[in-house]
Design an enzyme around this catalytic site. Structure first.
Site, PDB file in Angstrom:
ATOM      1  N   LYS A 288       0.768  -1.173  -0.029  1.00 54.99           N
ATOM      2  CA  LYS A 288      -0.065   0.213   0.082  1.00 54.99           C
ATOM      3  C   LYS A 288       1.195   1.380  -0.115  1.00 54.99           C
ATOM      4  CE  LYS A 288      -3.974   1.596   2.121  1.00 54.99           C
ATOM      5  NZ  LYS A 288      -6.122   0.879   3.007  1.00 54.99           N
ATOM      6  N   GLU A 377     -19.108  -5.333   9.918  1.00 53.50           N
ATOM      7  CA  GLU A 377     -20.093  -3.939  10.829  1.00 53.50           C
ATOM      8  C   GLU A 377     -21.542  -4.985  11.291  1.00 53.50           C
ATOM      9  OE1 GLU A 377     -19.531  -3.519   7.995  1.00 53.50           O
ATOM     10  OE2 GLU A 377     -18.424  -1.134   8.164  1.00 53.50           O
ATOM     11  N   ARG A 405     -25.465  -1.451   6.682  1.00 54.34           N
ATOM     12  CA  ARG A 405     -24.915  -3.102   7.062  1.00 54.34           C
ATOM     13  C   ARG A 405     -25.496  -3.778   8.400  1.00 54.34           C
ATOM     14  NH1 ARG A 405     -20.810  -4.337   3.723  1.00 54.34           N
ATOM     15  NH2 ARG A 405     -21.063  -3.952   1.651  1.00 54.34           N
TER      16      ARG A 405
HETATM   17  C1  LIG Z   1     -19.076  -1.637   4.677  1.00 52.75           C
HETATM   18  C2  LIG Z   1     -17.759  -0.641   4.925  1.00 52.75           C
HETATM   19  N1  LIG Z   1     -17.026  -0.982   5.950  1.00 52.75           N
HETATM   20  C3  LIG Z   1     -16.015   0.416   5.967  1.00 52.75           C
HETATM   21  C4  LIG Z   1     -15.959   1.670   4.959  1.00 52.75           C
HETATM   22  C5  LIG Z   1     -14.365   1.604   4.841  1.00 52.75           C
HETATM   23  N2  LIG Z   1     -13.313   1.300   4.377  1.00 52.75           N
HETATM   24  C6  LIG Z   1     -12.874   2.041   3.071  1.00 52.75           C
HETATM   25  S1  LIG Z   1     -11.279   1.161   3.291  1.00 52.75           S
HETATM   26  C7  LIG Z   1     -11.341   0.260   4.214  1.00 52.75           C
HETATM   27  C8  LIG Z   1      -9.739  -0.508   3.972  1.00 52.75           C
HETATM   28  C9  LIG Z   1     -10.075  -1.890   3.100  1.00 52.75           C
HETATM   29  O1  LIG Z   1      -9.167  -2.675   3.021  1.00 52.75           O
HETATM   30  P1  LIG Z   1      -8.182  -3.193   2.134  1.00 52.75           P
HETATM   31  O2  LIG Z   1      -9.535  -3.746   1.565  1.00 52.75           O
HETATM   32  O3  LIG Z   1      -7.395  -4.269   1.985  1.00 52.75           O
HETATM   33  O4  LIG Z   1      -8.219  -2.550   0.779  1.00 52.75           O
HETATM   34  P2  LIG Z   1      -6.581  -1.650   0.671  1.00 52.75           P
HETATM   35  O5  LIG Z   1      -6.975   0.316   1.547  1.00 52.75           O
HETATM   36  O6  LIG Z   1      -5.549  -1.918   1.987  1.00 52.75           O
HETATM   37  O7  LIG Z   1      -6.113  -1.381  -0.819  1.00 52.75           O
HETATM   38  C10 LIG Z   1     -12.585   0.198   5.354  1.00 52.75           C
HETATM   39  C11 LIG Z   1     -12.353  -0.321   6.572  1.00 52.75           C
HETATM   40  C12 LIG Z   1     -16.052   1.023   3.954  1.00 52.75           C
HETATM   41  N3  LIG Z   1     -15.200   1.201   2.473  1.00 52.75           N
HETATM   42  N4  LIG Z   1     -16.973  -0.559   3.633  1.00 52.75           N
END
Ligand SMILES: Cc1ncc(C[n+]2csc(CCOP(=O)(O)OP(=O)(O)O)c2C)c(N)n1
Length: 639
Positions: A288, A377, A405
Site C-alpha cells: 500500500k 459491521e 449493513r
Molecule cells: C462496509 C464498509 N465498512 C468500512 C469501510 C471503510 N473502509 C474503506 S477502505 C477500508 C479498508 C479496506 O481494506 P482493503 O480491502 O484491504 O483495501 P486497501 O485499502 O488496503 O487497499 C475500509 C475499512 C467501507 N468502505 N465499507
C-alpha cells in the site's frame, strides 16, 4: 509532471491506447501514472495509498482484458484512480471528488468502464458473480468477469457469501485478492494470519516460484499443463502450509501469491488465467502506498492524507485543522477513554475504523478492552450484544453509512432484547467529498422506527460527552448517539461529565413569529440564522430536541401551543426523520400549524464540500432565513 515525464501517459485515453504500448514499456507507464496521481492528490485530497498499490495490477488488467466488454469490478473503489485515469478520465482527474466533478469511486453512470458502483466494501464478488451468471444465461461464453478485492474487504461476511455460491457455479469468474496486509489500520483476524502464512512460507514459495517460471512462458503452456501444475501446487500447499488451502477448499482454484508490482509478469499470468474457465482466485501481493516513501512508511495516514507536500510527504494542515475546535472524533476518543477509566464495564468495538473514529486512543491504553473486528459491521453489532448480555457496556462505534449493513442486527439482536449497547454513529449527516455512498443521511429515520432505542444527537462537543456519560449508566437499554464528521464548535469542551435527562430537549432562544426546531450539530447554524432574521425584524425561536426518541412531548406541546409556523431542520433525510416525527406529533395531538421540513431531500446527493451540499439541499443559513421569510409572508408566492 513534465511533458517528458508524462510522455507515455499522455498517449492514453482508453484501454485500447494502452494495448498499443509495448509490454516492456509498461513499467515506465506505471511510473508516470504513479507520479500523476501523487501530483493531483497532493493538492486535491483523496485516497492515496490504495491507488498507488494497484497501479501495476490495474495496468495489467486493462492491458490483458477486453474492458468494458469484460467486466471489471473494484471492491470499495477507493483504489480505482489508476482505473479512472486509464479509462478516459485523465483530463477530468483534477476534479476528483469535487462538486460536479468526477466521483472518487467507480460509478455506473460515470463510465461504461465502471461495471458496478461501489463505496461500501465486500460487494465485488457477489456483483461479478451475478454478472458472470447473467453472461451464462445470455450465452456470452467469452466474457470475463473480474472482482478485485483487498485483504481487508475480504474479511466481511458478504465476501464469503459470494465465495460460497461461486464455488458451485460454473461461471467465468476471476477474483483477484489484492493483499497488502492492511485495511486502513493494520488488518486483523485469523484470515489475515492465514494469508500471511501463505505469503511468508519460504519453502512453499521457493517451490512455487519454480512452477510459476514454467507458467511464465505462456506460449508453451496449454490448459492441461496448467491443470497439472495447479495439482502439484495444491499438493505443495497441503504439505507446507499448516492448513489446506482455504480457497481451494471452497472450490475456487487458487493461484499465487504473485508480486503485484511486476507489471510484465502480471500481464503474462493474467493472460494465462484468462484461458482457464471456472471460478478462480489470484492472490496478488502489493505494498500500500507503493512508490511514495512516506505513504509506504505510514500507511494509515496516507490512506487518505488530505493535503500534502508531494516532495517531502509532509501533511499540510488547513488553518481550521490547525486552530479550530477539535473534531467530534477526537472528543469521542478522549471521552470514551476517560469514561472507561471510571467504569470497568465499558468496552469499545470498531469494524476496522479504529483510527477514523479515534478508538485507537483507548486501544493504546487499554488494548484488552477495545476490539477491532475487521470490516464486519453485522458481527460488530451482535458481538457487542453478546458482551452486553454478559453485563458489559459496549460502545459500538460504526459510521452512520456503514450501520446500514447491520440493521437487522440492531433490531433483532439488540433492540428486541433491550440490551445495553451504545451505538456511536460517526459521520452522521452529509459527509462531503466521499459522496453518495458515504453520506450518513438515513440513520435518524432508520433508527426512529425501532422500539426500545434511545436516539440522541449532540449539538456540540460538551453534549456529546454528556450523552456518552448518560448512555453508560446501568440499564439504559439500546442507545444511539449520532454526530457529524469533522470539527465541533467549542474550544473548551473538556468539562466534567453531567447526566442528561433522557428525552429532554431545550429552548436555545425564545421568539415570537416562528419556531425553528433542530436536532444535532445543525442547530449551530440556526444561531446565525436567527441573528439574520432579527435584521429582518423577525424574532424566531429556536429549540434543540437533543433526543429524537423518546421525543420531548412536553416541549412540543409548548411549541405547538405558541407557534403556527414551524421549521424543522436536520442533517439527514426529511423522509421519516425528525421533521416527520414533529408532524406525527402534531397530527396525533390535533394541533394545526404550517410545518416546513428542511434537510436532505428524497433523492441521492452526490459529492462536494459539505458547505456546497448544504446549499444544494437548501438547509444552509441563508436557505433557512429565506424559508422563514417566505413562511411569514402574507403571500408566500410573492415572497
Ligand atoms: C462496509 C464498509 N465498512 C468500512 C469501510 C471503510 N473502509 C474503506 S477502505 C477500508 C479498508 C479496506 O481494506 P482493503 O480491502 O484491504 O483495501 P486497501 O485499502 O488496503 O487497499 C475500509 C475499512 C467501507 N468502505 N465499507
Amino acid at each position: 509532471m513534465s511533458e517528458e515525464q508524462g510522455k507515455l501517459l499522455s498517449t492514453i485515453n482508453s484501454p485500447s491506447d494502452l494495448k498499443k504500448i509495448k509490454e516492456e514499456d509498461l513499467p515506465k507507464l506505471c511510473k508516470e501514472l504513479r507520479q500523476f496521481i501523487i501530483d493531483v492528490i497532493s493538492h486535491n485530497p483523496g485516497h492515496l495509498g490504495a491507488s498507488l498499490g494497484v497501479i501495476e495490477l490495474t495496468s495489467a488488467l486493462h492491458y490483458v482484458f477486453n474492458t468494458p466488454y469484460d467486466k471489471l469490478v473494484w471492491d470499495v473503489g477507493h483504489q480505482a484512480y489508476p482505473h479512472k485515469i486509464l479509462t478516459g478520465r485523465k483530463d477530468l482527474f483534477h476534479t476528483n471528488r469535487m462538486y460536479k466533478g468526477i466521483s472518487g469511486f467507480p460509478k455506473i453512470s460515470e463510465s461504461e468502464f465502471d461495471a458496478f458502483g461501489v463505496g461500501h466494501s465486500s460487494t465485488s464478488i457477489s456483483a461479478a458473480l451475478g454478472m458472470a451468471k447473467a453472461s451464462c444465461l445470455k450465452g456470452e461464453k467469452d466474457r470475463q468477469h473480474i472482482a478485485v478485492i483487498g485483504d481487508g474487504s475480504i474479511t466481511a461476511g458478504q465476501a464469503f457469501e459470494g465465495f460460497n455460491q461461486a464455488g458451485v457455479s460454473n461461471t467465468n469468474l476471476l477474483v483477484i485478492l489484492n493483499d497488502n496486509g492492511i485495511a486502513i489500520d493494520k488488518n486483523v483476524g485469523a484470515l489475515q494470519e492465514y494469508l500471511t502464512d501463505i505469503t511468508t512460507s519460504q519453502t512453499y514459495n521457493k517451490i512455487k516460484n519454480k512452477i510459476w517460471r514454467v507458467l511464465g512462458d505462456r506460449t508453451k503452456v496449454g490448459y492441461n499443463i496448467r491443470t497439472g501444475i495447479q495439482r502439484v501446487e495444491n499438493a505443495i500447499k497441503v504439505i507446507f502450509i499448516r492448513k489446506t488451502n482455504l480457497f481451494d477448499s471452497l472450490n475456487l482454484r487458487y493461484f499465487g501469491p504473485v508480486d503485484g508490482h511486476d507489471v510484465v509478469r502480471l500481464t503474462r499470468i493474467l493472460n494465462d488465467l484468462k484461458k482457464i474457465r471456472g471460478s478462480k482466485l489470484l492472490h496478488v501481493v502489493t505494498v500500500k502506498g507503493k512508490g511514495f516513501k512516506q505513504a509506504e512508511q505510514d500507511k494509515t495516514t496516507f490512506h487518505a492524507p488530505g493535503l500534502f507536500n508531494k516532495d517531502t510527504g509532509e501533511i499540510i494542515k488547513t488553518p481550521e485543522q490547525k486552530n479550530g475546535p477539535p473534531k467530534y472524533q477526537v472528543v469521542f476518543g478522549k471521552s470514551i477513554l476517560e469514561l472507561a477509566k471510571q467504569n470497568p464495564k465499558i468496552v469499545g468495538v470498531t469494524p476496522a475504523m479504529a483510527t477514523g473514529c479515534s478508538l485507537d486512543l483507548m486501544m493504546k491504553e487499554m488494548p484488552d478492552r477495545v476490539f477491532d473486528v475487521g470490516i464486519a459491521e453485522q458481527h460488530a453489532v451482535t458481538f457487542s450484544g453478546g458482551m452486553a448480555a454478559q453485563g458489559l457496556i459496549p460502545f459500538c462505534n460504526i459510521y452512520s453509512t456503514f450501520m446500514q449493513r447491520a440493521y437487522d442486527q440492531v433490531i433483532h439482536d439488540i433492540a428486541i432484547q433491550n440490551l445495553n449497547v451504545v451505538f456511536c454513529l460517526d459521520r452522521g449527516g452529509l459527509v462531503g467529498e466521499d459522496g453518495v455512498t458515504h453520506h450518513g443521511t438515513f440513520d435518524l429515520a432508520y433508527m426512529r422506527c425501532i422500539p426500545n432505542i434511545t436516539i440522541a444527537a449532540p449539538m456540540n462537543e460538551e453534549e456529546l460527552r454528556n450523552m456518552m456519560y448518560t448512555a453508560q449508566q446501568d440499564d439504559m437499554g439500546p442507545f444511539s448517539i449520532r454526530y457529524p464528521r469533522g470539527n465541533g464548535v467549542m474550544k473548551e469542551w473538556q468539562k466534567p461529565f453531567q447526566a442528561l435527562e433522557i428525552g429532554k430537549g431545550r429552548m436555545i432562544k425564545d421568539g415570537e413569529e416562528l419556531a425553528i426546531i433542530t436536532i444535532g450539530h445543525i442547530g449551530n447554524d440556526i444561531v446565525e440564522a436567527c441573528e439574520k432574521l432579527k435584521e429582518q425584524n423577525i424574532n424566531a425561536a429556536h429549540y434543540d430536541l437533543r433526543f429524537l426518541k423518546p421525543i420531548d412531548e412536553e416541549l412540543l406541546h409548548i411549541i405547538f401551543k405558541k407557534f403556527k409556523k414551524i421549521i424543522t431542520v436536520e442533517d439527514g433525510t426529511i423522509v421519516g426523520g425528525m421533521g416527520s416525527a414533529v408532524i406525527e406529533f402534531m397530527s396525533d395531538n390535533n394541533y394545526s400549524a404550517t410545518v416546513k421540513r428542511m434537510g436532505v431531500p428524497d433523492r441521492f446527493v452526490e459529492h462536494g464540500s459539505i458547505a456546497e451540499l448544504h446549499i444544494e439541499c437548501n438547509y444552509h443559513v441563508d436557505g433557512i432565513v429565506e424559508a422563514a421569510i417566505k413562511m411569514l409572508s402574507p403571500n408566500p408566492a410573492l415572497a
